[in-house]
Motif scaffolding. Sequence first.
Motif, PDB file in Angstrom:
ATOM      1  N   ALA A 196     -15.903  -9.748 -25.979  1.00 20.10           N
ATOM      2  CA  ALA A 196     -17.296  -9.801 -25.523  1.00 20.10           C
ATOM      3  C   ALA A 196     -17.356 -10.213 -24.053  1.00 20.10           C
ATOM      4  O   ALA A 196     -18.133  -9.647 -23.279  1.00 20.10           O
ATOM      5  CB  ALA A 196     -18.098 -10.771 -26.385  1.00 20.10           C
ATOM      6  N   ARG A 220     -16.306  -7.259 -21.988  1.00 20.39           N
ATOM      7  CA  ARG A 220     -17.373  -6.256 -21.930  1.00 20.39           C
ATOM      8  C   ARG A 220     -18.505  -6.712 -21.000  1.00 20.39           C
ATOM      9  O   ARG A 220     -19.015  -5.937 -20.196  1.00 20.39           O
ATOM     10  CB  ARG A 220     -17.919  -5.977 -23.326  1.00 20.39           C
ATOM     11  N   ASN A 221     -18.875  -7.989 -21.124  1.00 22.63           N
ATOM     12  CA  ASN A 221     -19.927  -8.515 -20.258  1.00 22.63           C
ATOM     13  C   ASN A 221     -19.534  -8.443 -18.790  1.00 22.63           C
ATOM     14  O   ASN A 221     -20.362  -8.131 -17.928  1.00 22.63           O
ATOM     15  CB  ASN A 221     -20.274  -9.947 -20.654  1.00 22.63           C
ATOM     16  N   GLU A 269     -19.846  -4.822 -17.760  1.00 22.21           N
ATOM     17  CA  GLU A 269     -21.256  -4.453 -17.606  1.00 22.21           C
ATOM     18  C   GLU A 269     -21.856  -5.074 -16.352  1.00 22.21           C
ATOM     19  O   GLU A 269     -22.683  -4.451 -15.684  1.00 22.21           O
ATOM     20  CB  GLU A 269     -22.059  -4.871 -18.843  1.00 22.21           C
ATOM     21  N   ALA A 270     -21.448  -6.292 -16.012  1.00 18.75           N
ATOM     22  CA  ALA A 270     -21.940  -6.914 -14.784  1.00 18.75           C
ATOM     23  C   ALA A 270     -21.450  -6.163 -13.555  1.00 18.75           C
ATOM     24  O   ALA A 270     -22.178  -6.032 -12.565  1.00 18.75           O
ATOM     25  CB  ALA A 270     -21.481  -8.368 -14.731  1.00 18.75           C
ATOM     26  N   GLY A 307     -22.616  -2.032 -14.644  1.00 23.07           N
ATOM     27  CA  GLY A 307     -23.897  -1.798 -15.274  1.00 23.07           C
ATOM     28  C   GLY A 307     -23.710  -1.400 -16.728  1.00 23.07           C
ATOM     29  O   GLY A 307     -22.630  -0.980 -17.141  1.00 23.07           O
ATOM     30  N   LYS A 308     -24.763  -1.537 -17.507  1.00 24.32           N
ATOM     31  CA  LYS A 308     -24.693  -1.186 -18.919  1.00 24.32           C
ATOM     32  C   LYS A 308     -24.640   0.322 -19.066  1.00 24.32           C
ATOM     33  O   LYS A 308     -25.318   1.056 -18.348  1.00 24.32           O
ATOM     34  CB  LYS A 308     -25.904  -1.737 -19.685  1.00 24.32           C
ATOM     35  N   PRO A 309     -23.836   0.800 -20.025  1.00 25.63           N
ATOM     36  CA  PRO A 309     -23.795   2.248 -20.250  1.00 25.63           C
ATOM     37  C   PRO A 309     -25.123   2.728 -20.846  1.00 25.63           C
ATOM     38  O   PRO A 309     -25.760   2.023 -21.621  1.00 25.63           O
ATOM     39  CB  PRO A 309     -22.641   2.440 -21.237  1.00 25.63           C
ATOM     40  N   THR A 310     -25.512   3.905 -20.462  1.00 28.52           N
ATOM     41  CA  THR A 310     -26.731   4.491 -21.024  1.00 28.52           C
ATOM     42  C   THR A 310     -26.355   5.409 -22.172  1.00 28.52           C
ATOM     43  O   THR A 310     -25.389   6.150 -22.100  1.00 28.52           O
ATOM     44  CB  THR A 310     -27.507   5.300 -19.960  1.00 28.52           C
ATOM     45  N   THR A 311     -27.113   5.313 -23.240  1.00 28.41           N
ATOM     46  CA  THR A 311     -26.812   6.152 -24.415  1.00 28.41           C
ATOM     47  C   THR A 311     -27.918   7.100 -24.699  1.00 28.41           C
ATOM     48  O   THR A 311     -29.000   7.041 -24.281  1.00 28.41           O
ATOM     49  CB  THR A 311     -26.576   5.287 -25.662  1.00 28.41           C
TER      50      THR A 311
END
Length: 67
Positions: free
Chosen positions: A52, A55-56, A59-60, A63-67
């Motif tokens: 986790a 992953r965080n 993402e930082a 950026g967060k993946p778009t689904t």
Amino acid sequence: MDEDDRPRPRGDAASLLAKEDLSPYSQDELSERVALLEAEIQRVKSHSDKAAAHRNAAEALFGKPTT
């Protein structure tokens, strides 16, 4: 195909353990089993926490993946 790309086999170790008959085990053997399972739970939780955090961090950075 890489090994990581293969589907995971069904019937993992935890589900196999859950099906095992415990009646042949003594109380001492059951206590040892509980201790081993508690240690495994801690190991899995630790790995999950690390995953986790990884992953965080990703993402930082990306950026967060778009689904």
